[in-house]
Design a protein around this motif. Structure first.
Motif, PDB file in Angstrom:
ATOM      1  N   HIS A  89       0.848  -1.204   0.000  1.00  0.00           N
ATOM      2  CA  HIS A  89       0.000   0.000   0.000  1.00  0.00           C
ATOM      3  C   HIS A  89       0.875   1.243   0.000  1.00  0.00           C
ATOM      4  N   VAL A  90       0.249   2.377  -0.280  1.00  0.00           N
ATOM      5  CA  VAL A  90       0.937   3.666  -0.212  1.00  0.00           C
ATOM      6  C   VAL A  90       1.255   3.957   1.257  1.00  0.00           C
ATOM      7  N   ARG A  91       2.420   4.530   1.496  1.00  0.00           N
ATOM      8  CA  ARG A  91       2.836   4.839   2.868  1.00  0.00           C
ATOM      9  C   ARG A  91       1.870   5.838   3.518  1.00  0.00           C
ATOM     10  N   VAL A  92       1.737   5.727   4.834  1.00  0.00           N
ATOM     11  CA  VAL A  92       0.787   6.563   5.574  1.00  0.00           C
ATOM     12  C   VAL A  92       1.165   8.041   5.482  1.00  0.00           C
ATOM     13  N   HIS A  93       2.432   8.366   5.622  1.00  0.00           N
ATOM     14  CA  HIS A  93       2.805   9.780   5.582  1.00  0.00           C
ATOM     15  C   HIS A  93       2.556  10.387   4.200  1.00  0.00           C
ATOM     16  N   ILE A  94       2.649   9.588   3.150  1.00  0.00           N
ATOM     17  CA  ILE A  94       2.305  10.077   1.799  1.00  0.00           C
ATOM     18  C   ILE A  94       0.799  10.346   1.734  1.00  0.00           C
ATOM     19  N   LYS A  95       0.002   9.437   2.307  1.00  0.00           N
ATOM     20  CA  LYS A  95      -1.454   9.633   2.328  1.00  0.00           C
ATOM     21  C   LYS A  95      -1.817  10.906   3.085  1.00  0.00           C
ATOM     22  N   ILE A  96      -1.164  11.158   4.209  1.00  0.00           N
ATOM     23  CA  ILE A  96      -1.459  12.356   5.005  1.00  0.00           C
ATOM     24  C   ILE A  96      -1.106  13.618   4.221  1.00  0.00           C
ATOM     25  N   ILE A  97       0.062  13.638   3.598  1.00  0.00           N
ATOM     26  CA  ILE A  97       0.491  14.824   2.846  1.00  0.00           C
ATOM     27  C   ILE A  97      -0.450  15.092   1.673  1.00  0.00           C
ATOM     28  N   VAL A  98      -0.791  14.047   0.934  1.00  0.00           N
ATOM     29  CA  VAL A  98      -1.693  14.219  -0.217  1.00  0.00           C
ATOM     30  C   VAL A  98      -3.092  14.631   0.260  1.00  0.00           C
ATOM     31  N   SER A  99      -3.561  14.040   1.350  1.00  0.00           N
ATOM     32  CA  SER A  99      -4.884  14.400   1.886  1.00  0.00           C
ATOM     33  C   SER A  99      -4.930  15.861   2.304  1.00  0.00           C
ATOM     34  N   LEU A 100      -3.913  16.326   2.998  1.00  0.00           N
ATOM     35  CA  LEU A 100      -3.879  17.732   3.415  1.00  0.00           C
ATOM     36  C   LEU A 100      -3.839  18.668   2.212  1.00  0.00           C
ATOM     37  N   ALA A 101      -3.101  18.301   1.185  1.00  0.00           N
ATOM     38  CA  ALA A 101      -3.051  19.121  -0.029  1.00  0.00           C
ATOM     39  C   ALA A 101      -4.422  19.173  -0.711  1.00  0.00           C
ATOM     40  N   VAL A 102      -5.095  18.023  -0.770  1.00  0.00           N
ATOM     41  CA  VAL A 102      -6.431  17.983  -1.394  1.00  0.00           C
ATOM     42  C   VAL A 102      -7.429  18.791  -0.567  1.00  0.00           C
ATOM     43  N   ILE A 103      -7.381  18.655   0.754  1.00  0.00           N
ATOM     44  CA  ILE A 103      -8.286  19.420   1.620  1.00  0.00           C
ATOM     45  C   ILE A 103      -8.048  20.916   1.424  1.00  0.00           C
ATOM     46  N   PHE A 104      -6.803  21.329   1.425  1.00  0.00           N
ATOM     47  CA  PHE A 104      -6.462  22.739   1.232  1.00  0.00           C
ATOM     48  C   PHE A 104      -6.981  23.240  -0.113  1.00  0.00           C
ATOM     49  N   ALA A 105      -6.788  22.467  -1.172  1.00  0.00           N
ATOM     50  CA  ALA A 105      -7.258  22.859  -2.504  1.00  0.00           C
ATOM     51  C   ALA A 105      -8.787  22.951  -2.548  1.00  0.00           C
TER      52      ALA A 105
END
Length: 163
Positions: A89-105
């Motif tokens: 699976h994708v690493r958790v810290h990558i998921k967190i960073i991408v999620s925060l970027a999507v939320i911000f956008a």
């Protein structure tokens, strides 16, 4: 006979009480929905966060997009992928960073839409103003007619003639 009269009077008083105190409020035209507007805004922002985090951590969406972007699943240590037993699976810290970027956008997009549309469009403001004007005009006419009706009744009782 007295009992019947008392019951009849109690019924009349109860009817009068129900007709005056138990009425639902009269509807009014309002420019906004009041406190519900801020509640809906809060719900909208929390839904952005909730849906993004569920998509990132509760589904395989991030795994699919990482594969589609060309990051191959490898068995060895990798920056994007991590191994959980037999699953990769994708690493958790990558998921967190991408999620925060999507939320911000998404929050920026919502803010831009609100700024572009404004609180109310000009046609709604104009319609509310016209409706308010019509209601005030109607109320003024009814008050004017009520006064003239009372005056005409008073002059009629005195035996006079209406002007």
């Amino acid at each position: 006979m007295v009992n019947w009269a008392v019951n009849w009077l109690c019924g009349r008083f109860e009817l009068q009480r129900l007709l005056t105190t138990c009425r639902r409020p009269a509807p009014r035209k309002m420019a906004t929905i009041g406190m519900w507007e801020s509640a809906m805004r809060f719900q909208m922002h929390t839904n952005v966060v909730q849906v993004t985090l569920v998509a990132a951590f509760g589904t395989l969406t991030m795994d699919y997009y990482a594969g589609a972007l060309g990051y191959p699943k490898t068995e060895g240590p990798n920056f994007v992928w991590e191994v959980h037993g037999e699953e990769v699976h994708v690493r958790v810290h990558i998921k967190i960073i991408v999620s925060l970027a999507v939320i911000f956008a998404e929050l920026i997009l919502i803010r831009l839409i609100v700024l572009a549309l404004g609180d109310q469009d000009s046609s709604t403001i104009l319609a509310l103003g016209r409706d308010d004007y019509q209601e005030r005009k109607k109320k003024a006419r009814s008050l004017l007619h009520q006064t003239s009706d009372h005056e005409s009744i008073a002059t009629h009782r005195q035996g006079g003639v209406e002007p």
